[in-house]
Design a protein around this motif. Structure first.
Motif, short mmCIF file in Angstrom:
data_model
loop_
_atom_site.label_atom_id
_atom_site.label_comp_id
_atom_site.label_asym_id
_atom_site.label_seq_id
_atom_site.Cartn_x
_atom_site.Cartn_y
_atom_site.Cartn_z
N ALA A 155 0.83 -1.20 0.00
CA ALA A 155 0.00 0.00 0.00
C ALA A 155 0.86 1.25 0.00
O ALA A 155 0.57 2.22 -0.72
CB ALA A 155 -0.94 -0.01 1.21
N LEU A 171 -8.29 1.00 -3.55
CA LEU A 171 -8.00 -0.22 -2.81
C LEU A 171 -8.97 -1.29 -3.30
O LEU A 171 -10.18 -1.19 -3.07
CB LEU A 171 -8.16 0.00 -1.31
N ALA A 189 -3.69 -0.96 4.67
CA ALA A 189 -3.66 0.08 3.65
C ALA A 189 -4.11 1.43 4.21
O ALA A 189 -3.50 2.47 3.93
CB ALA A 189 -4.53 -0.32 2.46
#
Length: 335
Positions: A155, A171, A189
């Motif tokens: 991420a 995402l 993330a």
């Protein structure tokens, strides 16, 4: 005098023996300084040495500033002792980020305005290859491994890339069905995103993502996802811009980076001199950008686009040019 870059070249199998030398010629035509070393990996290497990746190859990759890989063949049957060269190198060298741009080029079927990057976690998920069978072979179970640290790392890589581009990161997940594993991916993330407030974050479920990409690829900038989702979605995005024949990629870690075309070894045309080197040349351009030579990378990309638009084209794109003729045209277009 300028820096000299140490580049490891691995032709691999099939058309790798044609497209990697073509990309090398284009690199040499940029005016940058290179010191090339050559290494072996793939099915032909396995047949010669009993291993698809000799230790000497690993050492050469580590000693290089970056590596350009051609293509590798994998047998359709289980062969004792054989392992896929690229999968092995991803694990051995911890090449955690698989980066696959999908950008419009003037070829048939490409969707104008497409300019996105799929960032795929490269080390875990179902690709840990932990499978087993029960009940006299009638039940098969595969482990899917998602860790916080690997999710955070990929991420963060995607966030930094989005910062350098248009500041948007999607995402991609399936947490509605896999709340523990994909939930952990999202948790990591979002923790990473706290340090990048200038990046606009959105979530999209992977199946909805596939549909939206087909309908409106222009809406996406950078997408980050776990291994299997990335493998599938990145082939979809390649289809948006003309197919695997022009799709470049990079496998990037902290200490090594291997750039490769997405296509396979194409044994049906290997040795005929008609392989399309576009994806390998664009992978070489990605490699230059990774090394900080953005201007040279952009020159190569512009030259490729000019040749794709004006010709000559290789047979897979409707032309009759040889690999050599196409490469000559790209070199001329570099100016």
């Amino acid at each position: 005098m300028g820096q000299t870059y140490r580049i490891c070249l691995i032709e691999g199998d099939g058309i790798g023996h044609e497209v990697v030398p073509a990309a090398r010629r284009v690199l040499e035509a940029t005016g940058l300084k290179f010191e090339f070393t050559e290494a072996e990996a793939g099915w032909e290497t396995f047949e010669k040495y009993g291993t698809s990746v000799p230790e000497e190859t690993v050492e050469k990759i580590r000693a290089a500033d970056a590596t350009l890989f051609g293509a590798a063949t994998s047998p359709t049957r289980k062969v004792e002792g054989f392992f896929g060269a690229i999968r092995y190198l991803r694990k051995r060298l911890d090449l955690f980020a698989n980066v696959r741009p999908a950008k419009y080029h003037p070829v048939p079927g490409a969707i104008q305005g497409t300019d996105l990057v799929v960032v795929r976690e490269n080390t875990e998920g179902l690709y840990v290859e932990q499978e087993r069978r029960y009940a006299r072979g009638r039940i098969a179970i595969a482990d899917r491994v998602i860790t916080y640290d690997a999710s955070y790392r990929i991420a963060e890589y995607a966030l930094k890339l989005a910062q350098r581009r248009r500041g948007k990161l999607a995402l991609v997940h399936k947490a509605n069905v896999l709340p523990l594993s994909d939930g952990l991916f999202l948790e990591a993330a979002y923790d990473a995103a706290k340090h990048y407030p200038d990046v606009e974050i959105s979530e999209v479920i992977v199946d909805a993502c596939a549909m939206r990409l087909v309908r409106r690829p222009q809406d996406f900038d950078v997408l980050v996802m776990e291994n299997l989702f990335g493998d599938i979605i990145s082939d979809l995005t390649a289809g948006l811009v003309g197919g695997l024949g022009i799709a470049p990629s990079g496998n990037i870690g902290e200490e090594a980076a291997i750039f490769e075309p997405v296509h396979g070894s194409a044994p049906d045309i290997a040795g005929k001199g008609i392989a399309n080197p576009t994806a390998t040349i664009l992978s070489a351009a990605m490699m230059l950008e990774h090394l900080g030579e953005k201007e040279a990378a952009e020159r190569i990309e512009r030259a490729v686009d000019r040749v794709l638009a004006e010709g000559p084209r290789t047979p897979d794109l409707g032309g009759d040019a040889t690999t050599e003729a196409f490469t000559d045209a790209v070199i001329r277009a570099l100016g």
